[in-house]
Write a protein that holds these residues in place. Structure first.
Motif, PDB file in Angstrom:
ATOM      1  N   MET A  36       0.838  -1.192   0.000  1.00 53.81           N
ATOM      2  CA  MET A  36       0.000   0.000   0.000  1.00 53.81           C
ATOM      3  C   MET A  36       0.877   1.247   0.000  1.00 53.81           C
ATOM      4  O   MET A  36       1.998   1.238   0.533  1.00 53.81           O
ATOM      5  CB  MET A  36      -0.947   0.011   1.197  1.00 53.81           C
ATOM      6  CG  MET A  36      -0.282   0.151   2.552  1.00 53.81           C
ATOM      7  SD  MET A  36      -1.486   0.156   3.918  1.00 53.81           S
ATOM      8  CE  MET A  36      -2.381   1.678   3.588  1.00 53.81           C
ATOM      9  N   ARG A  37       0.360   2.300  -0.585  1.00 55.33           N
ATOM     10  CA  ARG A  37       1.072   3.570  -0.609  1.00 55.33           C
ATOM     11  C   ARG A  37       0.812   4.301   0.697  1.00 55.33           C
ATOM     12  O   ARG A  37      -0.327   4.414   1.134  1.00 55.33           O
ATOM     13  CB  ARG A  37       0.613   4.415  -1.799  1.00 55.33           C
ATOM     14  CG  ARG A  37       1.566   5.556  -2.144  1.00 55.33           C
ATOM     15  CD  ARG A  37       1.261   6.113  -3.518  1.00 55.33           C
ATOM     16  NE  ARG A  37       2.322   6.978  -4.012  1.00 55.33           N
ATOM     17  CZ  ARG A  37       2.479   7.319  -5.283  1.00 55.33           C
ATOM     18  NH1 ARG A  37       1.629   6.863  -6.194  1.00 55.33           N
ATOM     19  NH2 ARG A  37       3.470   8.103  -5.670  1.00 55.33           N
ATOM     20  N   VAL A  38       1.885   4.792   1.324  1.00 56.72           N
ATOM     21  CA  VAL A  38       1.748   5.492   2.603  1.00 56.72           C
ATOM     22  C   VAL A  38       2.269   6.922   2.530  1.00 56.72           C
ATOM     23  O   VAL A  38       2.172   7.681   3.492  1.00 56.72           O
ATOM     24  CB  VAL A  38       2.491   4.727   3.722  1.00 56.72           C
ATOM     25  CG1 VAL A  38       1.894   3.342   3.911  1.00 56.72           C
ATOM     26  CG2 VAL A  38       3.989   4.650   3.434  1.00 56.72           C
ATOM     27  N   HIS A  39       2.822   7.278   1.374  1.00 57.80           N
ATOM     28  CA  HIS A  39       3.421   8.592   1.167  1.00 57.80           C
ATOM     29  C   HIS A  39       3.558   8.759  -0.335  1.00 57.80           C
ATOM     30  O   HIS A  39       3.583   7.761  -1.070  1.00 57.80           O
ATOM     31  CB  HIS A  39       4.796   8.629   1.863  1.00 57.80           C
ATOM     32  CG  HIS A  39       5.472   9.961   1.867  1.00 57.80           C
ATOM     33  ND1 HIS A  39       6.183  10.436   0.781  1.00 57.80           N
ATOM     34  CD2 HIS A  39       5.577  10.916   2.839  1.00 57.80           C
ATOM     35  CE1 HIS A  39       6.680  11.621   1.078  1.00 57.80           C
ATOM     36  NE2 HIS A  39       6.333  11.937   2.317  1.00 57.80           N
ATOM     37  N   LYS A  40       3.640   9.990  -0.824  1.00 59.96           N
ATOM     38  CA  LYS A  40       3.781  10.180  -2.272  1.00 59.96           C
ATOM     39  C   LYS A  40       5.059   9.534  -2.803  1.00 59.96           C
ATOM     40  O   LYS A  40       5.161   9.229  -3.988  1.00 59.96           O
ATOM     41  CB  LYS A  40       3.755  11.666  -2.629  1.00 59.96           C
ATOM     42  CG  LYS A  40       4.956  12.457  -2.167  1.00 59.96           C
ATOM     43  CD  LYS A  40       4.873  13.903  -2.643  1.00 59.96           C
ATOM     44  CE  LYS A  40       6.117  14.693  -2.245  1.00 59.96           C
ATOM     45  NZ  LYS A  40       6.053  16.093  -2.735  1.00 59.96           N
ATOM     46  N   SER A  41       6.023   9.270  -1.914  1.00 61.08           N
ATOM     47  CA  SER A  41       7.297   8.686  -2.344  1.00 61.08           C
ATOM     48  C   SER A  41       7.563   7.298  -1.781  1.00 61.08           C
ATOM     49  O   SER A  41       8.670   6.779  -1.951  1.00 61.08           O
ATOM     50  CB  SER A  41       8.455   9.622  -1.942  1.00 61.08           C
ATOM     51  OG  SER A  41       8.318  10.886  -2.541  1.00 61.08           O
ATOM     52  N   PHE A  42       6.564   6.676  -1.128  1.00 58.69           N
ATOM     53  CA  PHE A  42       6.822   5.382  -0.512  1.00 58.69           C
ATOM     54  C   PHE A  42       5.632   4.419  -0.633  1.00 58.69           C
ATOM     55  O   PHE A  42       4.475   4.815  -0.434  1.00 58.69           O
ATOM     56  CB  PHE A  42       7.160   5.534   0.982  1.00 58.69           C
ATOM     57  CG  PHE A  42       8.500   6.143   1.251  1.00 58.69           C
ATOM     58  CD1 PHE A  42       9.636   5.361   1.334  1.00 58.69           C
ATOM     59  CD2 PHE A  42       8.623   7.518   1.404  1.00 58.69           C
ATOM     60  CE1 PHE A  42      10.876   5.929   1.576  1.00 58.69           C
ATOM     61  CE2 PHE A  42       9.853   8.105   1.641  1.00 58.69           C
ATOM     62  CZ  PHE A  42      10.991   7.303   1.731  1.00 58.69           C
ATOM     63  N   ILE A  43       5.952   3.167  -0.943  1.00 60.27           N
ATOM     64  CA  ILE A  43       5.019   2.043  -0.860  1.00 60.27           C
ATOM     65  C   ILE A  43       5.611   1.066   0.142  1.00 60.27           C
ATOM     66  O   ILE A  43       6.819   0.786   0.108  1.00 60.27           O
ATOM     67  CB  ILE A  43       4.863   1.335  -2.227  1.00 60.27           C
ATOM     68  CG1 ILE A  43       4.233   2.261  -3.266  1.00 60.27           C
ATOM     69  CG2 ILE A  43       4.024   0.067  -2.090  1.00 60.27           C
ATOM     70  CD1 ILE A  43       4.228   1.676  -4.670  1.00 60.27           C
ATOM     71  N   VAL A  44       4.789   0.529   1.038  1.00 62.44           N
ATOM     72  CA  VAL A  44       5.310  -0.425   2.023  1.00 62.44           C
ATOM     73  C   VAL A  44       4.658  -1.797   1.860  1.00 62.44           C
ATOM     74  O   VAL A  44       3.535  -1.907   1.366  1.00 62.44           O
ATOM     75  CB  VAL A  44       5.099   0.053   3.476  1.00 62.44           C
ATOM     76  CG1 VAL A  44       5.802   1.361   3.728  1.00 62.44           C
ATOM     77  CG2 VAL A  44       3.618   0.133   3.812  1.00 62.44           C
ATOM     78  N   ASN A  45       5.401  -2.808   2.276  1.00 61.72           N
ATOM     79  CA  ASN A  45       4.857  -4.151   2.393  1.00 61.72           C
ATOM     80  C   ASN A  45       4.177  -4.226   3.752  1.00 61.72           C
ATOM     81  O   ASN A  45       4.833  -4.160   4.790  1.00 61.72           O
ATOM     82  CB  ASN A  45       5.984  -5.179   2.285  1.00 61.72           C
ATOM     83  CG  ASN A  45       5.473  -6.611   2.290  1.00 61.72           C
ATOM     84  OD1 ASN A  45       4.346  -6.883   2.696  1.00 61.72           O
ATOM     85  ND2 ASN A  45       6.305  -7.532   1.843  1.00 61.72           N
ATOM     86  N   ARG A  46       2.868  -4.341   3.772  1.00 61.73           N
ATOM     87  CA  ARG A  46       2.112  -4.327   5.025  1.00 61.73           C
ATOM     88  C   ARG A  46       2.583  -5.409   5.985  1.00 61.73           C
ATOM     89  O   ARG A  46       2.540  -5.239   7.207  1.00 61.73           O
ATOM     90  CB  ARG A  46       0.622  -4.509   4.731  1.00 61.73           C
ATOM     91  CG  ARG A  46       0.045  -3.382   3.907  1.00 61.73           C
ATOM     92  CD  ARG A  46      -1.314  -3.703   3.332  1.00 61.73           C
ATOM     93  NE  ARG A  46      -2.313  -3.981   4.349  1.00 61.73           N
ATOM     94  CZ  ARG A  46      -3.610  -4.080   4.109  1.00 61.73           C
ATOM     95  NH1 ARG A  46      -4.069  -3.926   2.862  1.00 61.73           N
ATOM     96  NH2 ARG A  46      -4.465  -4.324   5.076  1.00 61.73           N
ATOM     97  N   ASN A  47       3.046  -6.531   5.434  1.00 62.09           N
ATOM     98  CA  ASN A  47       3.474  -7.655   6.272  1.00 62.09           C
ATOM     99  C   ASN A  47       4.841  -7.419   6.911  1.00 62.09           C
ATOM    100  O   ASN A  47       5.269  -8.203   7.762  1.00 62.09           O
ATOM    101  CB  ASN A  47       3.515  -8.936   5.439  1.00 62.09           C
ATOM    102  CG  ASN A  47       2.162  -9.272   4.831  1.00 62.09           C
ATOM    103  OD1 ASN A  47       1.144  -9.154   5.500  1.00 62.09           O
ATOM    104  ND2 ASN A  47       2.160  -9.659   3.577  1.00 62.09           N
ATOM    105  N   GLN A  48       5.542  -6.357   6.463  1.00 61.38           N
ATOM    106  CA  GLN A  48       6.865  -6.074   7.011  1.00 61.38           C
ATOM    107  C   GLN A  48       6.862  -4.834   7.915  1.00 61.38           C
ATOM    108  O   GLN A  48       7.908  -4.393   8.356  1.00 61.38           O
ATOM    109  CB  GLN A  48       7.869  -5.856   5.854  1.00 61.38           C
ATOM    110  CG  GLN A  48       8.107  -7.072   4.980  1.00 61.38           C
ATOM    111  CD  GLN A  48       8.866  -8.180   5.712  1.00 61.38           C
ATOM    112  OE1 GLN A  48       9.240  -8.034   6.881  1.00 61.38           O
ATOM    113  NE2 GLN A  48       9.096  -9.278   5.029  1.00 61.38           N
ATOM    114  N   VAL A  49       5.668  -4.310   8.189  1.00 64.72           N
ATOM    115  CA  VAL A  49       5.567  -3.158   9.100  1.00 64.72           C
ATOM    116  C   VAL A  49       5.625  -3.657  10.542  1.00 64.72           C
ATOM    117  O   VAL A  49       4.851  -4.525  10.943  1.00 64.72           O
ATOM    118  CB  VAL A  49       4.261  -2.375   8.856  1.00 64.72           C
ATOM    119  CG1 VAL A  49       4.118  -1.269   9.907  1.00 64.72           C
ATOM    120  CG2 VAL A  49       4.248  -1.774   7.453  1.00 64.72           C
TER     121      VAL A  49
END
Length: 241
Positions: free
Chosen positions: A194-207
């Motif tokens: 999912m996108r969490v910032h205009k410059s970042f996408i994160v793997n939800r499972n690695q948060v």
């Protein structure tokens, strides 16, 4: 080599003629149309008949930038052609693949064509290899350092946008590739990324944790900022807050 269908949008006849001539020199480039206005080109663009657009900025009816903001050109690559360098940063923030400053040489044009070819190849590799384009791939192909890497999506911690490039921060490596976050959102598994910032996408499972307006990730001391527009969604989907 796969065909790249092109369109030219520029209100000046000499500019359209030059681009038309440059495009004709490449057998894998196919000209779908030339247009004086973005609005004239819209039916062709929305009809799925164009892969790459050479777009001017200063035009009478609507500027190239306003056109990009107003209309979502899904799966269409954009190269800005302009005499005004001050719009370059804004262009890259809108995920254009290149910015040609007029007057530009044929050699500079070739570089844009090469970027477009690499982008299309990367899309094909990411959604192909036995996978249905609409499925969630366990691996994607990332081109970096003149190599093609098969990357397990579960090992990607987050992806950082770097103008026309992206950096894949993985558990055991970092790869920088010519791509955009916009394109990757269509390729990476939507149930995990999912996108969490205009410059970042994160793997939800690695948060790992939420700390203020930042996300702590597993396997790294680096944190990922949360953009103001994404805070509510992040808190709700990741932490049920």
């Amino acid at each position: 080599m796969m065909k790249i269908r092109c369109a030219i949008i520029d209100d000046e006849f000499p500019a359209r003629s030059l681009l038309k001539d440059y495009i004709s020199k490449f057998p894998h480039l196919e000209l779908s149309g030339t247009f004086k206005s973005p609005l004239d080109a819209l039916p062709v663009l929305q009809g799925g008949k164009v892969d790459l657009v050479f777009l001017d900025i200063q035009m009478p009816e609507i500027s190239g930038m306003d056109f990009l903001k107003a209309f979502h050109l899904k799966n269409i690559m954009v190269v800005i052609t302009s005499a005004y360098p001050q719009y370059a940063l804004e262009g890259y923030e809108l995920d254009v693949i290149d910015y040609l400053l007029k007057p530009f040489s044929f050699e500079r044009f070739v570089q844009s064509v090469q970027k477009a070819g690499e982008r299309m190849q990367n899309r094909g590799s990411s959604s192909g290899n036995g996978e249905n384009a609409s499925s969630s791939p366990a691996c994607i192909v990332v081109k970096a350092d003149h190599k093609s890497y098969r990357v397990d999506t579960s090992r990607i911690l987050f992806v950082e946008g770097l103008r026309e490039y992206v950096a894949f921060h993985c558990i055991d490596q970092k790869l920088v590739s010519l791509d955009s976050l916009k394109n990757l959102l269509e390729v990476l598994p939507s149930d995990s990324f999912m996108r969490v910032h205009k410059s970042f996408i994160v793997n939800r499972n690695q948060v790992k944790a939420l700390y203020g307006n930042q996300l702590q990730m597993h396997y790294t001391s680096k944190t990922v900022p949360i953009g103001q527009l994404y805070r509510e969604e992040v808190r709700k989907k990741l932490f049920n807050l």
